[in-house]
Motif scaffolding. Structure first.
Motif: not given
Length: 336
Positions: A91-105, A133-142
């Protein structure tokens, strides 16, 4: 997923995990998966391995103490199922850096501050695991093709990323491999610290007087509520989070605990004309609500072999589903 950072506090309970118990109580044929996110926990390094092991087991005990039934739900350590980490990479190969950069946590956990120009200082010290780590969280769900995910309000941003990654994957391969999971927010709003209403209740708070734990004794709860920040108005107690944040925080706790509306709580507390009586009532409500979880936890934490057995059985069942999903993902991507 819940992090193994120790025992649950009231914010965890009302914000997310009690909803998990509610789901277990429903008569449904849906599969339920409740994991201890020990891989997420090491995004902030844990140098004391023996203590980390204890925290992981405490998390299992905490889940069971609030009423999670291992006969109705799969309870397990995230690290016991290697497919979590493998899907995370894909999934990390589909995750845009810009999107992750906007995460607040990751910013708040790194104690980063924005400059007047909107840039962040000292990002060079941020670890990749914490940032991604939000990508790993996505993997946990999907990985379990989850359709509904009960989370606290502060995790809703991560659910949006999960849906984005699922949608990107499905579009790329023109196949609906992953459903788009829906966010299930608990009805209770954010529970704030008892002694600093500018921040939410947190296990990492250096002043633990601001945190009510599910296994606190009645005496500890009474002491903490007695010291809780309120205000100088004593002739009436009502909900006004802007002008009366301390009082409103306590009212919010009662509302969530009793599953009552704010207006119903305001009617119940209309009789109180001083802070002592009001706080005594808050204490009474919390002590009664947390009595059963506290007693269950005290018994469970004495039987570590049972806790390990529960998680092993949960991991065994969950891994069957995880392997099926990962096999489908690999086949779709051309690995098989």
């Amino acid at each position: 997923m819940v992090q193994p950072t120790g025992k649950f506090h009231l914010g965890n309970y009302l914000g997310a995990v009690r909803v998990w118990k509610d789901l277990c109580d429903l008569k449904t044929n849906q599969n339920l998966y409740f994991g201890v996110a020990d891989l997420h926990a090491i995004t902030i390094p844990k140098p004391d391995a023996s203590n980390f092991k204890q925290l992981r087991l405490e998390a299992i005990a905490s889940l069971l103490s609030i009423g999670i039934d291992p006969l109705k739900a799969h309870v397990f350590f995230q690290s016991s199922i290697p497919q979590h980490a493998e899907l995370n990479w894909m999934l990390s190969t589909f995750a845009p850096m810009g999107y992750l950069n906007r995460m607040t946590q990751w910013k708040s956990k790194s104690n980063l501050k924005e400059s007047d120009e909107g840039t962040l200082d000292n990002t060079s010290n941020v670890k990749l695991g914490l940032f991604a780590y939000p990508v790993l969280q996505a993997a946990d769900i999907l990985l379990y093709k989850s359709t509904h995910v009960p989370v606290g309000e502060d995790q809703s941003q991560h659910l949006e990323l999960t849906r984005t990654l699922a949608e990107n994957f499905n579009k790329m391969y023109k196949k609906r491999v992953f459903p788009l999971p829906k966010t299930m927010l608990a009805p209770t709003k954010k529970i704030l610290s008892l002694n600093s209403v500018a921040k939410k209740m947190s296990k990492s708070d250096p002043n633990q007087n601001g945190v009510v734990y599910l296994n606190d004794s009645p005496e500890e709860i009474a002491r903490k509520i007695k010291k809780a920040v309120t205000d100088n108005i004593s002739e009436a107690f009502y909900y006004d989070p802007i002008n009366r944040p301390g009082v409103s925080n306590l009212i919010n706790m009662i509302s969530g605990t009793q599953r009552k509306s704010i207006s119903a709580v305001e009617k119940d507390i209309a009789q109180y004309k001083n802070h002592q009586d009001f706080k005594n009532y808050v204490t009474e409500v919390l002590v009664e609500e947390l009595k059963e979880p506290r007693l269950k936890y005290d018994n469970l934490i004495q039987d570590l072999s049972y806790l390990e057995k529960v998680q092993q059985e949960g991991a065994s069942k969950a891994s069957e589903v995880a392997e099926q999903t990962l096999d489908e993902v690999k086949t779709t991507m051309g690995f098989k």
